[in-house]
Design a protein around this motif. Structure first.
Motif, short mmCIF file in Angstrom:
data_model
loop_
_atom_site.label_atom_id
_atom_site.label_comp_id
_atom_site.label_asym_id
_atom_site.label_seq_id
_atom_site.Cartn_x
_atom_site.Cartn_y
_atom_site.Cartn_z
N THR A 32 14.09 -19.62 -39.91
CA THR A 32 15.45 -19.42 -39.42
C THR A 32 16.47 -20.07 -40.36
O THR A 32 16.12 -20.92 -41.18
CB THR A 32 15.64 -20.04 -38.02
OG1 THR A 32 15.61 -21.47 -38.12
CG2 THR A 32 14.55 -19.57 -37.05
N LEU A 33 17.73 -19.67 -40.19
CA LEU A 33 18.80 -20.26 -40.99
C LEU A 33 18.99 -21.74 -40.64
O LEU A 33 19.30 -22.55 -41.52
CB LEU A 33 20.10 -19.49 -40.77
CG LEU A 33 20.08 -18.02 -41.19
CD1 LEU A 33 21.43 -17.37 -40.91
CD2 LEU A 33 19.72 -17.88 -42.67
N GLU A 34 18.80 -22.09 -39.38
CA GLU A 34 18.90 -23.50 -38.98
C GLU A 34 17.81 -24.32 -39.65
O GLU A 34 18.05 -25.45 -40.11
CB GLU A 34 18.79 -23.62 -37.46
CG GLU A 34 19.03 -25.02 -36.93
CD GLU A 34 20.45 -25.51 -37.10
OE1 GLU A 34 20.66 -26.74 -37.05
OE2 GLU A 34 21.36 -24.67 -37.29
N ASP A 35 16.61 -23.75 -39.75
CA ASP A 35 15.52 -24.43 -40.45
C ASP A 35 15.84 -24.60 -41.93
O ASP A 35 15.49 -25.61 -42.54
CB ASP A 35 14.22 -23.65 -40.29
CG ASP A 35 13.66 -23.72 -38.89
OD1 ASP A 35 13.86 -24.75 -38.23
OD2 ASP A 35 13.04 -22.73 -38.45
N ALA A 36 16.51 -23.60 -42.51
CA ALA A 36 16.90 -23.70 -43.92
C ALA A 36 17.86 -24.86 -44.13
O ALA A 36 17.72 -25.65 -45.07
CB ALA A 36 17.53 -22.39 -44.38
N LYS A 37 18.85 -24.97 -43.25
CA LYS A 37 19.82 -26.06 -43.34
C LYS A 37 19.12 -27.41 -43.20
O LYS A 37 19.38 -28.34 -43.98
CB LYS A 37 20.89 -25.89 -42.27
CG LYS A 37 21.95 -26.96 -42.27
CD LYS A 37 23.13 -26.56 -41.40
CE LYS A 37 22.75 -26.42 -39.95
NZ LYS A 37 23.94 -26.11 -39.11
N ASN A 38 18.22 -27.51 -42.23
CA ASN A 38 17.52 -28.78 -42.01
C ASN A 38 16.62 -29.13 -43.19
O ASN A 38 16.47 -30.32 -43.53
CB ASN A 38 16.70 -28.71 -40.72
CG ASN A 38 17.57 -28.67 -39.48
OD1 ASN A 38 18.70 -29.15 -39.50
ND2 ASN A 38 17.05 -28.11 -38.41
N LYS A 39 16.04 -28.11 -43.82
CA LYS A 39 15.17 -28.37 -44.98
C LYS A 39 15.99 -28.89 -46.14
O LYS A 39 15.55 -29.82 -46.86
CB LYS A 39 14.43 -27.09 -45.38
CG LYS A 39 13.36 -27.32 -46.45
CD LYS A 39 12.25 -28.20 -45.92
CE LYS A 39 11.17 -28.44 -46.94
NZ LYS A 39 10.09 -29.33 -46.42
N VAL A 40 17.18 -28.34 -46.36
CA VAL A 40 18.06 -28.85 -47.41
C VAL A 40 18.34 -30.33 -47.18
O VAL A 40 18.20 -31.16 -48.09
CB VAL A 40 19.38 -28.05 -47.46
CG1 VAL A 40 20.37 -28.73 -48.40
CG2 VAL A 40 19.12 -26.62 -47.92
N LEU A 41 18.73 -30.67 -45.97
CA LEU A 41 19.07 -32.07 -45.65
C LEU A 41 17.86 -32.98 -45.78
O LEU A 41 17.99 -34.14 -46.21
CB LEU A 41 19.67 -32.15 -44.25
CG LEU A 41 20.98 -31.36 -44.06
CD1 LEU A 41 21.41 -31.41 -42.60
CD2 LEU A 41 22.06 -31.88 -44.98
N GLU A 42 16.69 -32.48 -45.43
CA GLU A 42 15.46 -33.26 -45.57
C GLU A 42 15.18 -33.61 -47.03
O GLU A 42 14.63 -34.68 -47.33
CB GLU A 42 14.29 -32.45 -44.99
CG GLU A 42 12.92 -33.08 -45.15
CD GLU A 42 11.82 -32.12 -44.73
OE1 GLU A 42 10.79 -32.05 -45.45
OE2 GLU A 42 11.99 -31.42 -43.71
N LEU A 43 15.58 -32.74 -47.93
CA LEU A 43 15.28 -32.94 -49.36
C LEU A 43 16.30 -33.84 -50.07
O LEU A 43 16.11 -34.17 -51.24
CB LEU A 43 15.24 -31.59 -50.06
CG LEU A 43 14.06 -30.67 -49.71
CD1 LEU A 43 14.28 -29.27 -50.29
CD2 LEU A 43 12.75 -31.25 -50.22
#
Length: 212
Positions: A32-43
């Motif tokens: 999902t797009l929300e997962d994409a955003k969270n993955k960016v922040l995780e990195l």
């Protein structure tokens, strides 16, 4: 979205992630797009300095406001400033800890193909920031370099319009290969793989169309 389009997009996204990882990028599939955003922040570690490539994808994910208000130092290319100040900001951002951007095309052979006006985005993708984070939808996936170059021409008018450039393509909707100062398509780059600085280029793929 039509269930069959969803099914197809998921297969394309998972396949390109496997191909990118074989080319030594750090590639991630997110549903999902929300997962994409969270993955960016995780990195991105807290306290990092962040540079941005001009990207509709990053804007659509809502990341700019998060970076502005979070525990980061943002080289904010979107805030009001003079042309001279903007160029200096872009120069300084080449030494950011992290570049967050998208890519114009990804071939099935794992090549990242991009076109830039000023060159700051493609320069930083190649060298400078310690980490590069790229978010891309399945609409960026193409068969080969020929298809990638065709895609660059297709999206050029939209980027010219978005950036208020007075180019012929804004009037026609088609790339006119103009030879004027305000031309958008000045620098075209191909990144062949992620082997040179392994682990530096991180690519997040979502099974949706996002950005140009």
């Amino acid at each position: 979205m039509n269930q069959y389009k969803v099914w197809r997009n998921e297969l394309i996204a998972k396949d390109i992630v496997e191909r990118l990882n074989r080319k030594k990028y750090n590639a991630f599939y997110v549903p999902t797009l929300e997962d994409a955003k969270n993955k960016v922040l995780e990195l991105i570690p807290e306290g990092s300095s962040i540079a941005l490539g001009g990207s509709v994808t990053i804007e659509e994910l809502g990341l700019i406001e998060i970076f502005r208000n979070g525990p980061y130092k943002l080289f904010d290319r979107y805030k009001p400033m003079s042309a001279e100040e903007r160029i200096e900001l872009l120069r300084q951002s080449l030494l950011a800890d992290v570049l967050v951007t998208s890519t114009n095309a990804i071939t099935k052979n794992g090549e990242l193909v991009n076109v830039d006006c000023s060159g700051n985005r493609v320069s930083a993708m190649i060298f400078g920031p310690k980490k590069v984070i790229i978010v891309a939808g399945v609409n960026k996936v193409v068969e080969d370099l020929d298809e990638a170059f065709k895609r660059l021409k297709k999206i050029a008018p939209m980027n010219s319009k978005r950036n208020n450039h007075k180019t012929p393509c804004v009037e026609t909707g088609y790339c006119m290969d103009c030879q004027i100062k305000s031309r958008m398509c000045n620098y075209i780059t191909i990144i062949n793989h992620g082997m040179k600085f392994e682990g530096r280029i991180n690519i997040i793929i979502v099974p949706f169309e996002i950005g140009f």
